[in-house]
Design a protein around this motif. Structure first.
Motif, PDB file in Angstrom:
ATOM      1  N   UNK A 186       0.825  -1.213   0.000  1.00  0.00           N
ATOM      2  CA  UNK A 186       0.000   0.000   0.000  1.00  0.00           C
ATOM      3  C   UNK A 186       0.860   1.265   0.000  1.00  0.00           C
ATOM      4  N   UNK A 187       1.868   1.308   0.864  1.00  0.00           N
ATOM      5  CA  UNK A 187       2.618   2.560   1.080  1.00  0.00           C
ATOM      6  C   UNK A 187       3.872   2.677   0.232  1.00  0.00           C
ATOM      7  N   UNK A 188       4.392   1.548  -0.266  1.00  0.00           N
ATOM      8  CA  UNK A 188       5.697   1.491  -0.940  1.00  0.00           C
ATOM      9  C   UNK A 188       6.824   1.929   0.000  1.00  0.00           C
ATOM     10  N   UNK A 189       6.588   1.751   1.306  1.00  0.00           N
ATOM     11  CA  UNK A 189       7.571   2.167   2.306  1.00  0.00           C
ATOM     12  C   UNK A 189       7.314   3.604   2.733  1.00  0.00           C
ATOM     13  N   UNK A 190       7.866   3.979   3.877  1.00  0.00           N
ATOM     14  CA  UNK A 190       7.709   5.352   4.367  1.00  0.00           C
ATOM     15  C   UNK A 190       8.778   6.227   3.732  1.00  0.00           C
ATOM     16  N   UNK A 191       8.341   7.258   3.027  1.00  0.00           N
ATOM     17  CA  UNK A 191       9.237   8.031   2.187  1.00  0.00           C
ATOM     18  C   UNK A 191       9.723   9.317   2.857  1.00  0.00           C
ATOM     19  N   UNK A 192      10.832   9.844   2.320  1.00  0.00           N
ATOM     20  CA  UNK A 192      11.423  11.084   2.841  1.00  0.00           C
ATOM     21  C   UNK A 192      10.395  12.213   2.823  1.00  0.00           C
ATOM     22  N   UNK A 193      10.344  12.959   3.920  1.00  0.00           N
ATOM     23  CA  UNK A 193       9.468  14.126   3.979  1.00  0.00           C
ATOM     24  C   UNK A 193       8.020  13.836   4.311  1.00  0.00           C
ATOM     25  N   UNK A 194       7.687  12.545   4.540  1.00  0.00           N
ATOM     26  CA  UNK A 194       6.299  12.199   4.832  1.00  0.00           C
ATOM     27  C   UNK A 194       5.987  12.326   6.323  1.00  0.00           C
ATOM     28  N   UNK A 195       4.757  12.751   6.605  1.00  0.00           N
ATOM     29  CA  UNK A 195       4.217  12.709   7.961  1.00  0.00           C
ATOM     30  C   UNK A 195       3.220  11.561   8.001  1.00  0.00           C
ATOM     31  N   UNK A 196       3.508  10.564   8.839  1.00  0.00           N
ATOM     32  CA  UNK A 196       2.645   9.383   8.955  1.00  0.00           C
ATOM     33  C   UNK A 196       1.972   9.409  10.327  1.00  0.00           C
ATOM     34  N   UNK A 197       0.669   9.334  10.350  1.00  0.00           N
ATOM     35  CA  UNK A 197      -0.081   9.304  11.595  1.00  0.00           C
ATOM     36  C   UNK A 197      -0.546   7.870  11.861  1.00  0.00           C
ATOM     37  N   UNK A 198      -0.235   7.356  13.044  1.00  0.00           N
ATOM     38  CA  UNK A 198      -0.730   6.049  13.482  1.00  0.00           C
ATOM     39  C   UNK A 198      -1.725   6.319  14.610  1.00  0.00           C
ATOM     40  N   UNK A 199      -2.992   6.030  14.373  1.00  0.00           N
ATOM     41  CA  UNK A 199      -4.040   6.408  15.324  1.00  0.00           C
ATOM     42  C   UNK A 199      -4.835   5.194  15.788  1.00  0.00           C
ATOM     43  N   UNK A 200      -5.312   5.275  17.016  1.00  0.00           N
ATOM     44  CA  UNK A 200      -6.133   4.191  17.581  1.00  0.00           C
ATOM     45  C   UNK A 200      -6.711   4.660  18.903  1.00  0.00           C
ATOM     46  N   UNK A 201      -7.703   3.912  19.373  1.00  0.00           N
ATOM     47  CA  UNK A 201      -8.202   4.120  20.724  1.00  0.00           C
ATOM     48  C   UNK A 201      -7.187   3.529  21.720  1.00  0.00           C
ATOM     49  N   UNK A 202      -7.196   3.984  22.984  1.00  0.00           N
ATOM     50  CA  UNK A 202      -6.275   3.422  23.979  1.00  0.00           C
ATOM     51  C   UNK A 202      -6.434   1.906  24.096  1.00  0.00           C
ATOM     52  N   UNK A 203      -5.310   1.211  24.257  1.00  0.00           N
ATOM     53  CA  UNK A 203      -5.337  -0.235  24.446  1.00  0.00           C
ATOM     54  C   UNK A 203      -5.295  -1.041  23.167  1.00  0.00           C
ATOM     55  N   UNK A 204      -5.257  -0.385  22.016  1.00  0.00           N
ATOM     56  CA  UNK A 204      -5.229  -1.107  20.741  1.00  0.00           C
ATOM     57  C   UNK A 204      -3.823  -1.571  20.352  1.00  0.00           C
ATOM     58  N   UNK A 205      -2.800  -0.999  20.996  1.00  0.00           N
ATOM     59  CA  UNK A 205      -1.433  -1.436  20.708  1.00  0.00           C
ATOM     60  C   UNK A 205      -0.697  -0.584  19.699  1.00  0.00           C
ATOM     61  N   UNK A 206      -1.037   0.707  19.621  1.00  0.00           N
ATOM     62  CA  UNK A 206      -0.368   1.544  18.616  1.00  0.00           C
ATOM     63  C   UNK A 206       1.119   1.733  18.917  1.00  0.00           C
ATOM     64  N   UNK A 207       1.483   1.811  20.218  1.00  0.00           N
ATOM     65  CA  UNK A 207       2.905   1.914  20.554  1.00  0.00           C
ATOM     66  C   UNK A 207       3.641   0.636  20.168  1.00  0.00           C
ATOM     67  N   UNK A 208       3.026  -0.522  20.467  1.00  0.00           N
ATOM     68  CA  UNK A 208       3.637  -1.804  20.078  1.00  0.00           C
ATOM     69  C   UNK A 208       3.820  -1.876  18.568  1.00  0.00           C
ATOM     70  N   UNK A 209       2.835  -1.373  17.835  1.00  0.00           N
ATOM     71  CA  UNK A 209       2.906  -1.421  16.377  1.00  0.00           C
ATOM     72  C   UNK A 209       4.080  -0.598  15.848  1.00  0.00           C
ATOM     73  N   UNK A 210       4.258   0.637  16.357  1.00  0.00           N
ATOM     74  CA  UNK A 210       5.363   1.459  15.839  1.00  0.00           C
ATOM     75  C   UNK A 210       6.716   0.919  16.293  1.00  0.00           C
TER      76      UNK A 210
END
Length: 469
Positions: A186-210
């Motif tokens: 989908x993303x072709x990797x995270x590219x230079x100059x991009x701002x990527x937002x990882x969002x979720x409700x508390x307890x979904x594991x967003x910190x673990x994911x990053x």
């Protein structure tokens, strides 16, 4: 003005620049955006340049008569005559850049003179540093003029990018490998100059994911800067090592590990010693602090390729906005500009509004982003972490509690949902993708190891986060 050294202003240069604009309007076009009225040392020159700008804004010619009219009561015959008598210059851009250089240095001197008086004011030191940092950054922003590129230059840069990509061993990836095969598609990797937002409700594991995302980059020798506003660096490292070694996070926290686990734990610690990971774990941080620390680290460590902020809602704002959504907009825009300036992707975590939990379908949408629509606007990629089992477990707990409250025997209770100890189905939803498609990527979440694994639930997986051999 007596405090300004004579080498930081040049009245002859100022006259020559303005004179060149009068004799050729092309001169104004060349330096438009490079300098402004505040860059002139002599107020009379500043007034004339402002009048020239007013003429342009009102579609009037840059002519002596029209500029005089715009000056009105600020017109000074002697200053105006000196400007007209000055020799025009050929390379006006070079002179304009020199004028800007002197202007910025004068501003730095004025700022330095203000600091002692600020120290004596009844202002908290953190607020004072924020204000000074904001003033410094505004100088840098003013110094970085707009850069209009012509077609030959754009084509040259494009061909250089194509050449670099052709040499890339993984032709499908343009940016950093996420560590998740289908997310890469989908993303072709995270590219230079991009701002990527990882969002979720508390307890979904967003910190673990990053953390899982960044482990892949660390294994490839990339440098990572992690701003952890929620937990200390040692806890982050525990989570990383749990994911790497398949040792339960609970066992690491309590140090109740078997001999084999202690061996694996030690090997993982030794491996992480070699990684280029930098963690800022103070709870107080604003956009100016992020900018300062990241620039400093990037200048010392060229291998830094990614920055992660956990999370954007805990960042403070040094702006004058009293409304939180405006503060978040200021932070969001600042992160996007910083990503472009340093030419690295920046991942910022974000909370979602509680309102989504009142819906039957709890899969997040862009409208669920908390506090500011500016996040949606500034982000290049928005990823939502969704685990349906979290809500299934909540419903099961509520049913069980209701059963007990009704006086029924717990032995007769038949659960409708039983969590799988080996892992649970999870989704990474691509909610925004500026340069690609939208969709959902199925992964498996292993809560015991705070680890997301590539692939759909129930499949045989290859762990992407093992220690490098």
């Amino acid at each position: 003005m007596n405090e300004i050294p004579s080498n930081l202003y040049d009245l002859d240069m100022e006259r020559a620049i303005i004179s060149s604009i009068f004799y050729s309007e092309d001169g104004y076009s060349e330096i438009q955006g490079l300098i402004n009225e505040k860059d002139f040392y002599l107020k009379g020159h500043s007034d004339i340049f402002r009048a020239i700008n007013d003429c342009v804004k009102n579609d009037e010619p840059i002519d002596f008569a029209f500029v005089k009219k715009r000056l009105s009561n600020k017109y000074d015959e002697q200053i105006f005559s000196d400007v007209i008598a000055a020799n025009s210059i050929i390379d006006i851009v070079k002179y304009a850049n020199e004028l800007k250089e002197k202007s910025v240095k004068r501003s730095l001197i004025k700022l330095a003179h203000k600091i002692p008086s600020k120290v004596n004011e009844n202002i908290a030191s953190k607020d004072m540093v924020d204000e000074i940092s904001a003033n410094l950054y505004s100088l840098i922003e003013n110094f970085q003029s707009g850069n209009i590129k012509e077609s030959p230059q754009i084509i040259s840069e494009l061909l250089e990018e194509i050449k670099k990509q052709k040499q890339n061993l993984d032709k499908d990836l343009v940016g950093l490998d996420t560590g998740f095969r289908y997310l890469n598609e989908y993303t072709k990797g995270f590219k230079e100059g991009e701002l990527i937002i990882v969002a979720a409700r508390p307890g979904m594991g967003k910190t673990a994911f990053v953390l899982n995302l960044m482990q892949k980059s660390l294994n490839l020798g990339k440098g990572i800067v992690f701003f952890s506003l929620e937990m200390p660096a040692s806890q982050l490292m525990m989570r990383l090592i749990s994911a790497i070694t398949s040792i339960s996070l609970s066992n690491i926290l309590t140090a109740k590990m078997t001999d084999d686990e202690f061996t694996r734990f030690g090997d993982a610690c030794n491996d992480m010693l070699e990684k280029k990971l930098f963690v800022y774990d103070e709870s107080y941080v604003n956009i100016h602090k992020v900018r300062t620390e990241l620039r400093k680290l990037k200048s010392k460590h060229e291998e830094i390729s990614l920055c992660i902020i956990d999370y954007i809602g805990l960042m403070t704002s040094s702006s004058n906005f009293s409304e939180r959504h405006l503060q978040i907009a200021d932070i969001s825009r600042g992160l996007k500009l910083l990503a472009r300036e340093l030419k690295i992707p920046i991942i910022a975590l974000s909370q979602l509004n509680r309102g989504l939990e009142s819906r039957a379908n709890k899969r997040p949408m862009l409208s669920d982003l908390r506090e500011s629509g500016a996040i949606e606007q500034d982000a290049d990629v928005i990823l939502f972490v969704y685990r349906g089992d979290v809500y299934a477990q909540q419903e099961e707990d509520e049913r069980r509690e209701k059963w007990i409250n009704e006086g029924k025997s717990i032995q007769d209770y038949q659960p409708k949902f039983v969590p799988n100890a080996n892992g649970e189905k999870a989704e990474i939803i691509v909610g925004k993708n500026r340069n690609g498609a939208l969709g959902s990527v199925e992964v498996t979440y292993q809560k015991e190891f705070t680890r997301f694994i590539d692939g759909s639930f129930g499949a045989v997986f290859e762990n992407s986060f093992q220690i490098d051999e």
